[in-house]
Scaffold this active site. Structure first.
Site, short mmCIF file in Angstrom:
data_model
loop_
_atom_site.label_atom_id
_atom_site.label_comp_id
_atom_site.label_asym_id
_atom_site.label_seq_id
_atom_site.Cartn_x
_atom_site.Cartn_y
_atom_site.Cartn_z
N ASN A 184 -9.31 12.85 -8.59
CA ASN A 184 -8.91 11.97 -9.77
C ASN A 184 -9.34 11.76 -10.53
OD1 ASN A 184 -6.46 11.72 -11.33
ND2 ASN A 184 -6.17 10.14 -9.82
N HIS A 211 4.69 3.44 -0.11
CA HIS A 211 3.94 2.86 -0.96
C HIS A 211 5.84 1.96 -1.66
CE1 HIS A 211 0.31 4.37 -2.73
NE2 HIS A 211 -0.51 4.07 -1.18
N ARG A 221 3.10 -0.34 2.83
CA ARG A 221 1.97 -1.33 1.79
C ARG A 221 3.57 -1.80 0.58
NH1 ARG A 221 -1.92 1.03 -2.68
NH2 ARG A 221 -0.64 0.91 -3.86
N TYR A 246 -1.93 -3.41 -10.94
CA TYR A 246 -2.46 -1.97 -10.07
C TYR A 246 -0.86 -1.90 -9.01
CZ TYR A 246 -3.30 0.38 -6.41
OH TYR A 246 -3.33 1.83 -5.57
N ASP A 266 -2.79 -3.49 -0.91
CA ASP A 266 -4.12 -2.86 -1.35
C ASP A 266 -4.46 -3.99 -2.61
OD1 ASP A 266 -4.81 0.45 -2.48
OD2 ASP A 266 -6.28 -1.75 -2.35
N HIS A 269 -7.11 -3.83 -4.27
CA HIS A 269 -8.15 -2.23 -5.25
C HIS A 269 -9.14 -3.19 -5.62
CE1 HIS A 269 -7.57 1.30 -7.46
NE2 HIS A 269 -6.54 1.72 -6.84
N GLU A 303 -6.71 -4.08 1.72
CA GLU A 303 -7.58 -2.61 1.68
C GLU A 303 -8.33 -3.05 -0.03
OE1 GLU A 303 -5.08 0.21 0.80
OE2 GLU A 303 -6.86 1.46 -0.18
N GLU A 351 -11.73 4.52 1.02
CA GLU A 351 -10.83 5.83 -0.05
C GLU A 351 -12.00 6.17 -0.90
OE1 GLU A 351 -7.32 3.89 -1.52
OE2 GLU A 351 -8.30 4.35 -3.58
N ARG A 374 -10.97 4.44 5.13
CA ARG A 374 -10.02 4.51 4.73
C ARG A 374 -10.53 6.39 4.01
NH1 ARG A 374 -5.35 4.86 2.84
NH2 ARG A 374 -5.83 4.53 1.05
N HIS A 411 -7.08 7.64 3.41
CA HIS A 411 -6.16 8.09 2.28
C HIS A 411 -5.42 8.48 1.66
CE1 HIS A 411 -7.12 8.07 -2.42
NE2 HIS A 411 -6.40 7.60 -2.20
N ASP A 434 -2.76 11.93 -5.37
CA ASP A 434 -4.53 12.50 -5.98
C ASP A 434 -5.01 13.47 -4.95
OD1 ASP A 434 -4.08 9.89 -6.87
OD2 ASP A 434 -5.88 10.08 -5.76
N GLU A 494 -1.78 7.34 4.91
CA GLU A 494 -0.94 7.04 4.28
C GLU A 494 -0.27 7.98 3.26
OE1 GLU A 494 -3.55 5.35 1.15
OE2 GLU A 494 -2.22 5.68 -0.39
N TRP A 523 -11.12 -1.45 -12.00
CA TRP A 523 -10.32 -1.32 -11.66
C TRP A 523 -8.83 -0.81 -10.62
CZ3 TRP A 523 -7.09 3.17 -10.22
CH2 TRP A 523 -5.93 3.68 -10.45
C1 CS2 Z 1 -5.00 3.62 -4.06
C2 CS2 Z 1 -5.12 4.97 -4.49
O1 CS2 Z 1 -3.11 4.84 -2.14
C3 CS2 Z 1 -3.98 4.08 -2.53
O2 CS2 Z 1 -5.13 2.96 -1.57
O3 CS2 Z 1 -6.65 2.87 -3.96
O4 CS2 Z 1 -3.77 5.22 -5.23
C4 CS2 Z 1 -5.79 5.58 -5.71
O5 CS2 Z 1 -5.95 4.28 -6.49
C5 CS2 Z 1 -6.06 6.64 -5.93
O6 CS2 Z 1 -6.21 7.17 -5.39
C6 CS2 Z 1 -6.90 6.51 -7.79
O7 CS2 Z 1 -7.50 8.60 -7.87
MG MG Z 2 -6.41 1.76 -2.13
#
Ligand code: CS2
Ligand code: MG
Length: 419
Positions: free
Chosen positions: A54, A139, A164, A176, A227, A229, A253, A279, A300, A329, A333, A356, A419
């Protein structure tokens, strides 16, 4: 003079059948960018692999086009391990997300071809079924706690056993994981990185309230995940993990950036909340310390960014020695090709944890027809030979690449953050 060895003829055809005669990179954007590698053999059988990274899609496409495809032509597609070793050790500049995603795409395509040659689904090639279907989580998110708990309820109604949950953070404009109204969540929204502002104190305030409400509204039957993140320092992550203990999380996560694998010892010292990470990892070396010291509970790292089935098999077996389970993961994307390959892996791997499952757009599902399906909280891979996902190249050509990058985050004082 020793007789030239006749080409082996095995259950999966002759070496000549398996000779790679072409390989091409397909970039398409049905709702979002995806990169796919297609490998063709002399037998007419072909296979595909996901190569999507991504925000860095063209870097992988160029790596494949310039440095991988010329090295594949003429090789025996059945020599999956040797091709993996060639691409990994032969790269000299080994590891990293671009290289390992490119290797993963080749690896996925070769396992797909082997399955088709042998007339078997990939999970059978790996050792057969260990379960009927892979437990998945979806999600749920909302601008505030009420919107989020409503969405969690809706997913439970749809049969999800694990959800999630992410919610908006009062005082933080673009927290996020929160979709823009009515659209599926897609973080790579702009050609250049969008700048977002982050506040950990505000975030740490709201998250325990979110999960207190979710348990009050939905009871203890549903598995709840969250998450962070990569946003917290180790001690902040320890504080959050401890504050979530009353709500029995399935996992927390990416609690803290994991380059410093030892930092997870700080979280472990303070909390029994299960931890998931990986991930953004691309090889076993990114998580060796975490796994062998049991600093995490779920890994992940998935097929497309972790060097493919061949490498993930090693990583999962290593994790199993330390009672760490897989939690692939599976964001939008990562293409349906990765999801297909991942589900065959999930169906076989003994130390499976959870998968996921973020929903791809209708256009993406049309470009990548597949035989996996959702039923009663689990995703089931199909029984077709290979990994069960194909690509409609004509349709793919209708969706030209659209440059997009992931956002960045700064703290309220302007300091660059994660991020
Ligand atoms: C996130 C992802 O799904 C998740 O756990 O961390 O959506 C992540 O932000 C994206 O894959 C980034 O491209
Ligand atoms: Mg994640």
């Amino acid at each position: 003079m020793s007789p030239t060895p006749s080409p082996e003829v095995t259950a999966n055809g002759s070496a000549r059948d398996r000779e790679i005669i072409a390989a091409r990179v397909i970039v398409t954007c049905p709702g979002r960018n995806f990169v796919t590698l297609k490998i063709e053999t002399r037998s007419g059988i072909s296979g595909i692999g996901d190569a999507t990274l991504n925000g860095r899609e063209l870097a992988v496409a160029a790596y494949l086009q310039e440095h991988v495809v010329p090295n594949l032509i003429g090789r025996d597609a059945g020599r999956i391990e040797d091709i993996w070793q060639f691409l990994y050790r032969g790269a000299y500049w080994r590891r990293g997300p671009v290289t390992m995603t490119a290797i993963a795409a080749v690896d996925m395509a070769l396992w797909d071809i082997l399955g088709k040659l042998a007339g078997m689904p990939v999970y059978q090639l790996l050792g057969g079924r260990s379960r009927e279907g892979a437990l998945v989580y979806c999600h749920a998110n909302g601008r505030d706690i009420s919107e989020t708990t409503e969405q969690v309820g809706a997913y439970i109604e749809q049969g999800f056993l694990a959800v999630r949950a992410q919610c908006g953070v009062p005082g933080v404009k673009k927290a996020y994981g929160i979709s823009t109204a009515g659209k599926p969540y897609e973080p790579a929204e702009s050609e250049l990185p969008a700048e977002t502002v982050w506040s950990t104190p505000k975030y740490l305030e709201i998250v325990p309230q979110l999960f207190e409400r979710l348990r009050a509204d939905h009871g203890t039957g549903v598995e709840l995940l969250h998450d962070a993140h990569h946003r917290l320092t180790p001690i902040e992550a320890a504080r959050l993990a401890r504050s979530l203990e009353p709500y029995r999380m399935f996992w927390l996560e990416d609690a803290t950036p994991a380059e410093n694998q030892k930092s997870f010892e700080i979280i472990r010292q303070h909390s029994v909340t299960p931890l998931a990470v990986g991930e953004v990892f691309n090889s076993i070396w990114d998580c060796k310390h975490l796994i062998e010291n049991q600093l995490i509970d779920y890994i992940r790292t998935t097929i497309v960014h972790g060097g493919g089935i061949t490498h993930l098999r090693r990583l999962a077996d290593f994790a199993a020695l330390h009672q760490v389970r897989t939690g692939f993961h599976g964001a939008t994307d990562l293409s349906p090709v990765c999801m297909g390959a991942a589900l065959h892996f999930d169906t076989w791997v003994p130390n499976f944890g959870i998968q996921e499952y973020m929903f791809h757009s209708d256009e993406a599902n049309e470009v990548f027809p597949h035989d996996y399906y959702f039923r009663e909280g689990r995703l089931h891979c199909g029984e077709s030979a290979g990994h069960g996902v194909t690509i409609d190249e004509k349709l793919a050509a209708r969706y030209p690449y659209a440059p997009k990058q992931l956002p960045i985050a700064r703290l309220e004082d302007g300091s660059m953050w994660d991020w």
